[in-house]
Scaffold this motif. Sequence first.
Motif, PDB file in Angstrom:
ATOM      1  N   ALA A  82       0.834  -1.208   0.000  1.00  0.00           N
ATOM      2  CA  ALA A  82       0.000   0.000   0.000  1.00  0.00           C
ATOM      3  C   ALA A  82       0.863   1.250   0.000  1.00  0.00           C
ATOM      4  CB  ALA A  82      -0.937  -0.012   1.209  1.00  0.00           C
ATOM      5  N   ILE A  83       1.872   1.266   0.842  1.00  0.00           N
ATOM      6  CA  ILE A  83       2.744   2.440   0.931  1.00  0.00           C
ATOM      7  C   ILE A  83       3.518   2.636  -0.369  1.00  0.00           C
ATOM      8  CG2 ILE A  83       4.671   3.483   2.179  1.00  0.00           C
ATOM      9  CD1 ILE A  83       1.905   3.415   3.673  1.00  0.00           C
ATOM     10  N   ALA A  84       3.875   1.550  -1.037  1.00  0.00           N
ATOM     11  CA  ALA A  84       4.603   1.656  -2.312  1.00  0.00           C
ATOM     12  C   ALA A  84       3.827   2.467  -3.332  1.00  0.00           C
ATOM     13  CB  ALA A  84       4.917   0.271  -2.862  1.00  0.00           C
TER      14      ALA A  84
ATOM     15  N   TRP B 242       8.607  -2.904   9.130  1.00  0.00           N
ATOM     16  CA  TRP B 242       8.003  -2.034   8.120  1.00  0.00           C
ATOM     17  C   TRP B 242       9.014  -1.114   7.438  1.00  0.00           C
ATOM     18  CZ3 TRP B 242       7.056   3.324   7.813  1.00  0.00           C
ATOM     19  CH2 TRP B 242       6.076   3.724   6.907  1.00  0.00           C
ATOM     20  N   SER B 243       9.834  -0.423   8.208  1.00  0.00           N
ATOM     21  CA  SER B 243      10.811   0.508   7.608  1.00  0.00           C
ATOM     22  C   SER B 243      11.788  -0.223   6.697  1.00  0.00           C
ATOM     23  CB  SER B 243      11.589   1.255   8.693  1.00  0.00           C
ATOM     24  OG  SER B 243      10.748   2.168   9.344  1.00  0.00           O
ATOM     25  N   ALA B 244      12.250  -1.381   7.130  1.00  0.00           N
ATOM     26  CA  ALA B 244      13.180  -2.150   6.301  1.00  0.00           C
ATOM     27  C   ALA B 244      12.503  -2.629   5.023  1.00  0.00           C
ATOM     28  CB  ALA B 244      13.739  -3.334   7.090  1.00  0.00           C
ATOM     29  N   GLU B 245      11.246  -2.992   5.121  1.00  0.00           N
ATOM     30  CA  GLU B 245      10.528  -3.446   3.927  1.00  0.00           C
ATOM     31  C   GLU B 245      10.313  -2.293   2.944  1.00  0.00           C
ATOM     32  OE1 GLU B 245       6.816  -6.368   2.776  1.00  0.00           O
ATOM     33  OE2 GLU B 245       6.877  -5.529   4.796  1.00  0.00           O
ATOM     34  N   ILE B 246       9.989  -1.125   3.456  1.00  0.00           N
ATOM     35  CA  ILE B 246       9.842   0.055   2.596  1.00  0.00           C
ATOM     36  C   ILE B 246      11.189   0.398   1.956  1.00  0.00           C
ATOM     37  CG2 ILE B 246       9.292   2.527   2.543  1.00  0.00           C
ATOM     38  CD1 ILE B 246       6.843   0.619   2.933  1.00  0.00           C
ATOM     39  N   ALA B 247      12.255   0.371   2.751  1.00  0.00           N
ATOM     40  CA  ALA B 247      13.595   0.643   2.217  1.00  0.00           C
ATOM     41  C   ALA B 247      13.941  -0.353   1.108  1.00  0.00           C
ATOM     42  CB  ALA B 247      14.636   0.587   3.337  1.00  0.00           C
TER      43      ALA B 247
ATOM     44  N   ASP C 137      17.837   9.085  -9.423  1.00  0.00           N
ATOM     45  CA  ASP C 137      18.297   9.606  -8.132  1.00  0.00           C
ATOM     46  C   ASP C 137      17.352  10.650  -7.548  1.00  0.00           C
ATOM     47  OD1 ASP C 137      20.498   7.939  -8.126  1.00  0.00           O
ATOM     48  OD2 ASP C 137      21.864   9.449  -8.952  1.00  0.00           O
ATOM     49  N   ALA C 138      16.822  11.513  -8.388  1.00  0.00           N
ATOM     50  CA  ALA C 138      15.919  12.568  -7.902  1.00  0.00           C
ATOM     51  C   ALA C 138      14.611  11.973  -7.376  1.00  0.00           C
ATOM     52  CB  ALA C 138      15.644  13.580  -9.005  1.00  0.00           C
ATOM     53  N   LEU C 139      14.049  11.003  -8.108  1.00  0.00           N
ATOM     54  CA  LEU C 139      12.806  10.374  -7.658  1.00  0.00           C
ATOM     55  C   LEU C 139      13.028   9.548  -6.396  1.00  0.00           C
ATOM     56  CD1 LEU C 139      11.229   9.315 -11.073  1.00  0.00           C
ATOM     57  CD2 LEU C 139      10.462  11.134  -9.527  1.00  0.00           C
ATOM     58  N   LEU C 140      14.190   8.906  -6.305  1.00  0.00           N
ATOM     59  CA  LEU C 140      14.518   8.163  -5.084  1.00  0.00           C
ATOM     60  C   LEU C 140      14.595   9.110  -3.894  1.00  0.00           C
ATOM     61  CD1 LEU C 140      15.331   5.651  -3.497  1.00  0.00           C
ATOM     62  CD2 LEU C 140      17.693   6.045  -4.261  1.00  0.00           C
ATOM     63  N   ALA C 141      15.256  10.256  -4.082  1.00  0.00           N
ATOM     64  CA  ALA C 141      15.368  11.236  -2.995  1.00  0.00           C
ATOM     65  C   ALA C 141      13.982  11.717  -2.559  1.00  0.00           C
ATOM     66  CB  ALA C 141      16.233  12.412  -3.433  1.00  0.00           C
ATOM     67  N   ALA C 142      13.100  11.957  -3.514  1.00  0.00           N
ATOM     68  CA  ALA C 142      11.741  12.394  -3.185  1.00  0.00           C
ATOM     69  C   ALA C 142      10.986  11.298  -2.437  1.00  0.00           C
ATOM     70  CB  ALA C 142      10.992  12.790  -4.457  1.00  0.00           C
ATOM     71  N   ALA C 143      11.114  10.064  -2.891  1.00  0.00           N
ATOM     72  CA  ALA C 143      10.445   8.941  -2.223  1.00  0.00           C
ATOM     73  C   ALA C 143      10.986   8.751  -0.810  1.00  0.00           C
ATOM     74  CB  ALA C 143      10.623   7.667  -3.044  1.00  0.00           C
ATOM     75  N   LEU C 144      12.288   8.935  -0.645  1.00  0.00           N
ATOM     76  CA  LEU C 144      12.880   8.810   0.691  1.00  0.00           C
ATOM     77  C   LEU C 144      12.352   9.887   1.637  1.00  0.00           C
ATOM     78  CD1 LEU C 144      16.531   7.857  -0.258  1.00  0.00           C
ATOM     79  CD2 LEU C 144      14.890   6.429   0.990  1.00  0.00           C
TER      80      LEU C 144
ATOM     81  N   GLY D  13       8.840   8.826   2.509  1.00  0.00           N
ATOM     82  CA  GLY D  13       8.934   7.674   3.405  1.00  0.00           C
ATOM     83  C   GLY D  13       9.365   8.069   4.807  1.00  0.00           C
ATOM     84  N   ALA D  14      10.311   8.986   4.906  1.00  0.00           N
ATOM     85  CA  ALA D  14      10.775   9.446   6.217  1.00  0.00           C
ATOM     86  C   ALA D  14       9.667  10.187   6.960  1.00  0.00           C
ATOM     87  CB  ALA D  14      12.002  10.337   6.058  1.00  0.00           C
ATOM     88  N   MET D  15       8.892  10.990   6.235  1.00  0.00           N
ATOM     89  CA  MET D  15       7.761  11.685   6.863  1.00  0.00           C
ATOM     90  C   MET D  15       6.740  10.678   7.379  1.00  0.00           C
ATOM     91  SD  MET D  15       7.192  15.142   4.515  1.00  0.00           S
ATOM     92  CE  MET D  15       5.816  14.394   3.747  1.00  0.00           C
TER      93      MET D  15
END
Length: 136
Positions: A9-11, A41-46, A60-67, A70-72
């Motif tokens: 779901a989070i993906a 959960w955090s490890a699975e999202i990572a 790289d830019a989309l990964l940074a945005a997703a991170l 995800g952190a929020m």
Amino acid sequence: MILVPDASAIATILLPDEAGAAADFTRALCRERHLFVPNHWSAEIANILWKARRRERLDDALLAAALRIGAMLARTVTTVAEAPLDQIVTLALSCGISAYDAAYIIAAQSQNAPLLTFDRRLAEAARSQEVETLIQ
């Protein structure tokens, strides 16, 4: 109200190529409810983000945005107490699912909360355990 969202779901809200109705549904539910998740959960999202980057679904830019997103989200979730290993393994074996997925069912049971998943197999297993599932 409480919700247990799994990684599938989070993906939908982290991966741009999964944007659409499922992502909108997930975002709305995550805004409305308090989120409870199992310890992994955090490890699975990572891992989802790592795979997406390795498979070039994200640059790289989309990964940074997703991170950042995800952190929020990680700051807003409550981690439920870890279930005993025997309980996780027994449920996983009886339902034919991974131990990771069994932990989501146990988390939902422990909180008397619905499980949000887009994983059909996990949803079927959850329903077999009388856990309400929210799936679009």
